[in-house]
Every structure is written in structure tokens, then in C-alpha cells.
Design a protein around this motif. Structure first.
Motif: not given
Length: 310
Positions: A40-60
């Protein structure tokens, strides 16, 4: 997680404890790549995205700008070293910001605590400064004053001895002193200073570097005398002071030369206000070259000063 091992944007947001809007924001800026799209064109993310997102939040949370966050993520294999550099840079930035806030606070106190009749004048003085203030006007002042073609190393030492750095945590009085020093050094021909510069250029016997090298040593010796609370007197500091002038003029230190030098120096225009304001910034624990010069000139006038003529 769906059978294909992928999360929707909402599922990733829920696991990370952030909003869907936050995930979309980082994805749109290329910091959080998608693993694919649904039928349907919706974004999909793999499990590694969770660690990357947490890292982004920590850096911010360190208040790092998004471009810096992106560069750190690109260097994930050497993240420790990259993060050390980023943190050091951020600490420098915060130090500058804190210094600016301290200057603004002290400036506001200087304006609040003065008589109403003085407030407009103080505002004009303080308003001419950058925050935190720059020493560039004082350095330009000294470059106009100093003789041309002095060795670069000597010019650097003179600047270090003569240009006060703005205090990191100033008092209101120090803010006002720095503002007055800025006004003094940016004014047109303050206190005869340019005249004195010309006299130094023409009066150093063609050897100004010799004069300024010797004066620096003499001022250091005189500063020690001042800190010890000693009255102007004969001794090593005065001998070094006179020797600097004698060597620059290609002559010897004699009683006759000292008498002529005392008269010449007594007639010179002075930049006393510069040294007075610098002294207010440095405090009594660090005598200024101007205070050392005053001590040496007074010592030169002490009766019977100087060695016997050869």
C-alpha cells in the motif's frame, strides 16, 4: 512484528516511545532509512531501525545539530572517536554561549545599578561591544602603535602582554572597563597615542626590536618589584630598562644618558587610560606593562641612580 520481520512506522514509534511524527521527521531527512514499502506504499522498517532511532534521539539530547548527527551516523564504525570530537565541539560552543550570557547578565547589572543620568552613556558604551566581546580593536590599536617590521614573534608577545582577554565571568565593573577600553582604542587619536607611536618609531635609534625585547624583560622584573610592594629604586629592573634604550640608540648606560632619557620619557604623551582600564580588568595580582613603566620611570628619577660613568 509482522511475518516479514518489518515494522510499520507506528510500530517503530511505539517501540521507541516517540511519536509517528518524530519517526517521519528523521526519515524525511535521511537519518532513518526505510527498509522498504508495503504494497500500500507505507513505510516499513527493520529491527535495526530501533537502535538507530534511539541513537539519533540520544545524540539530539546533546543538542547536536542535525547535520552533525548525520555525519556521526555515517561513521558508525568509528562512532566513539567521532562522538568524542562532536562532544568536544559542542562543549566549546556551550562555553561561548555561557560566556555570552554571563556578559549580558553583568552588562544588565551595570545598567541597572548606575544613576539614571549615567544610564544612556553606559548603554552606548556597552552596546558597542559584541557578546562576548572581541579583542580585535585592541589588537588593531597596537598594530598602529608598534613600529613597522617588528618580528612576528615579538609582536605576538607584546600583544599577549598588552591586550586583556575579556573575563569569562565578568563583574559589572569589568564589563564597563572593557567597554571603555573598546571606546578608547576605536577613537580617533586617543590621548596622543599615535603621536607617541611616531616618537617610538623615530626614537629607537633604528633598532626598535632591540628596544621592545629589552622593555619586555624590564617590565617583567618591575612587575615582580610591584608585587613585592617595593618602592621604585635602583636595581636589575632599572638597569635592564635603561639598557634597552641605550642598546637601541647604540650608546652606553651612563649617568648622562640616564638624565637625558629621564627628560625624554617625562615629556612623552602617555596612554595612561589604556593601562588604567586594563588594570581594572586584570586586578592587582597582575601588574600591567603601564604600571611597570611608571615604576621604572620613577626609579630613573631617583637621585644618584645609575652606575658611575666610565
Amino acid at each position: 512484528m509482522s511475518p516479514d520481520g518489518m515494522w510499520s512506522i507506528g510500530e517503530l514509534a511505539a517501540h521507541a516511545g516517540v511519536t509517528v511524527k518524530t519517526v517521519r521527521f528523521y526519515s524525511d531527512r535521511g537519518l532513518l532509512p526505510e527498509a522498504g514499502r508495503s504494497t500500500g506504499g507505507h513505510r516499513r522498517y527493520g529491527p535495526e531501525a530501533l537502535d538507530r532511532l534511539r541513537l539519533i534521539r540520544s545524540l539530539r539530547t546533546l543538542d547536536l545539530p542535525l547535520p552533525d548527527v548525520g555525519r556521526l551516523l555515517d561513521r558508525e564504525g568509528a562512532l566513539a572517536d567521532a562522538l568524542e570530537d562532536a562532544v568536544a565541539g559542542r562543549l566549546r560552543d556551550l562555553g561561548t554561549q555561557l560566556s555570552a550570557l554571563r556578559w549580558r547578565e553583568a552588562a544588565l547589572h551595570a545598567l541597572r545599578d548606575c544613576a539614571a543620568a549615567e544610564r544612556a552613556d553606559r548603554l552606548r558604551l556597552i552596546g558597542a561591544l559584541s557578546t562576548p566581546p572581541s579583542t580585535a580593536p585592541m589588537r588593531r590599536f597596537w598594530r598602529r602603535w608598534l613600529p613597522p617590521r617588528l618580528p612576528a614573534g615579538l609582536v605576538g608577545r607584546i600583544m599577549e602582554l598588552s591586550v586583556p582577554e575579556p573575563p569569562g565571568d565578568p563583574t559589572p565593573d569589568q564589563v564597563l572597563a572593557f567597554a571603555r577600553l573598546h571606546a578608547f582604542t576605536t577613537g580617533s587619536c586617543p590621548d596622543g597615542t599615535r603621536l607617541r607611536a611616531e616618537e617610538y618609531r623615530s626614537g629607537a635609534g633604528g633598532r626598535p626590536a632591540v628596544l621592545y625585547e629589552g622593555l619586555g624583560e624590564a617590565y617583567d622584573l618591575a612587575a615582580a618589584e610591584l608585587l613585592a610592594g617595593r618602592e621604585p629604586r635602583e636595581g636589575d629592573a632599572l638597569d635592564c630598562f635603561v639598557s634597552a634604550y641605550a642598546l637601541a640608540h647604540g650608546t652606553r648606560d651612563t649617568p648622562a644618558f640616564r638624565r637625558v632619557l629621564a627628560g625624554t620619557l617625562a615629556a612623552e604623551p602617555r596612554a595612561d587610560l589604556y593601562w588604567q582600564l586594563t588594570g581594572e580588568l586584570w586586578g592587582p595580582a597582575r601588574p600591567t606593562p603601564g604600571a611597570a613603566d611608571d615604576w621604572l620611570r620613577t626609579a630613573l628619577s631617583v637621585p644618584a641612580a645609575g652606575p658611575e660613568a666610565a
